[in-house]
Design a protein around this motif. Structure first.
Motif, PDB file in Angstrom:
ATOM      1  N   ASP A 210      -0.029   2.552  -0.614  1.00 15.88           N
ATOM      2  CA  ASP A 210      -0.843   3.708   0.138  1.00 15.88           C
ATOM      3  C   ASP A 210      -1.616   2.835   1.325  1.00 15.88           C
ATOM      4  O   ASP A 210      -2.122   3.891   2.073  1.00 15.88           O
ATOM      5  CB  ASP A 210      -1.833   4.015  -0.753  1.00 15.88           C
ATOM      6  CG  ASP A 210      -1.486   4.799  -2.002  1.00 15.88           C
ATOM      7  OD1 ASP A 210      -0.485   5.562  -2.065  1.00 15.88           O
ATOM      8  OD2 ASP A 210      -2.155   5.032  -3.047  1.00 15.88           O
TER       9      ASP A 210
ATOM     10  N   ARG B 280      -5.442   0.151  -5.605  1.00 15.02           N
ATOM     11  CA  ARG B 280      -4.644  -0.261  -6.675  1.00 15.02           C
ATOM     12  C   ARG B 280      -3.014  -0.127  -6.269  1.00 15.02           C
ATOM     13  O   ARG B 280      -2.221  -0.874  -7.088  1.00 15.02           O
ATOM     14  CB  ARG B 280      -4.986   0.696  -7.831  1.00 15.02           C
ATOM     15  CG  ARG B 280      -6.242   0.797  -8.467  1.00 15.02           C
ATOM     16  CD  ARG B 280      -6.476   1.602  -9.704  1.00 15.02           C
ATOM     17  NE  ARG B 280      -7.803   1.869  -9.976  1.00 15.02           N
ATOM     18  CZ  ARG B 280      -8.993   0.793 -10.255  1.00 15.02           C
ATOM     19  NH1 ARG B 280      -8.624  -0.311 -10.133  1.00 15.02           N
ATOM     20  NH2 ARG B 280     -10.206   1.310 -10.401  1.00 15.02           N
ATOM     21  N   ASP B 281      -2.762   0.725  -5.450  1.00 13.31           N
ATOM     22  CA  ASP B 281      -1.397   0.836  -5.011  1.00 13.31           C
ATOM     23  C   ASP B 281      -1.336   0.475  -3.679  1.00 13.31           C
ATOM     24  O   ASP B 281      -1.593   1.146  -2.352  1.00 13.31           O
ATOM     25  CB  ASP B 281      -0.864   2.431  -5.263  1.00 13.31           C
ATOM     26  CG  ASP B 281       0.508   2.437  -4.825  1.00 13.31           C
ATOM     27  OD1 ASP B 281       1.136   1.531  -4.471  1.00 13.31           O
ATOM     28  OD2 ASP B 281       1.044   3.700  -5.195  1.00 13.31           O
TER      29      ASP B 281
ATOM     30  N   LYS C 295       2.238  -8.540  -4.332  1.00 16.63           N
ATOM     31  CA  LYS C 295       1.205  -7.658  -5.302  1.00 16.63           C
ATOM     32  C   LYS C 295       1.095  -8.320  -6.473  1.00 16.63           C
ATOM     33  O   LYS C 295      -0.066  -8.418  -7.190  1.00 16.63           O
ATOM     34  CB  LYS C 295       2.167  -6.410  -5.329  1.00 16.63           C
ATOM     35  CG  LYS C 295       1.315  -5.619  -6.542  1.00 16.63           C
ATOM     36  CD  LYS C 295       0.280  -4.734  -5.863  1.00 16.63           C
ATOM     37  CE  LYS C 295      -0.187  -3.846  -6.779  1.00 16.63           C
ATOM     38  NZ  LYS C 295      -1.940  -3.719  -6.833  1.00 16.63           N
TER      39      LYS C 295
END
Length: 82
Positions: A25, A21-22, A71
């Motif tokens: 990370d 999701r991020d 993204k």
């Protein structure tokens, strides 16, 4: 959004691992499965990224093709092992 790829008889056509999701990370040199609209499943290594994770450079396994992904692109990344 699912956290695991669905089970299927032909796992080569489906991603493995957990949804990322991020993107911040993700570490450089980590591996992901890329599921994008109208594209075949791609297994790739994170070659470079911005600190905030909004932009990734990915190198496809097998072909060595390097692609820029944003993204905001219509795709999902799944964290995998090589």
């Amino acid at each position: 959004m699912p956290t695991h790829a669905p089970e299927h008889a032909d796992s080569k056509l489906l991603p493995t691992g957990r949804v990322v999701r991020d993107w911040a990370d993700l570490a450089v040199d980590s591996w992901v499965d890329v599921v994008a609209e109208s594209e075949p499943l791609t297994h790739a290594r994170v070659d470079a990224k911005t600190e905030d994770g909004s932009i990734l450079w990915l190198v496809e396994a097998g072909t060595g093709r390097r692609t820029l992904r944003l993204k905001t692109d219509p795709l999902v990344l799944y964290r995998t092992s090589h």
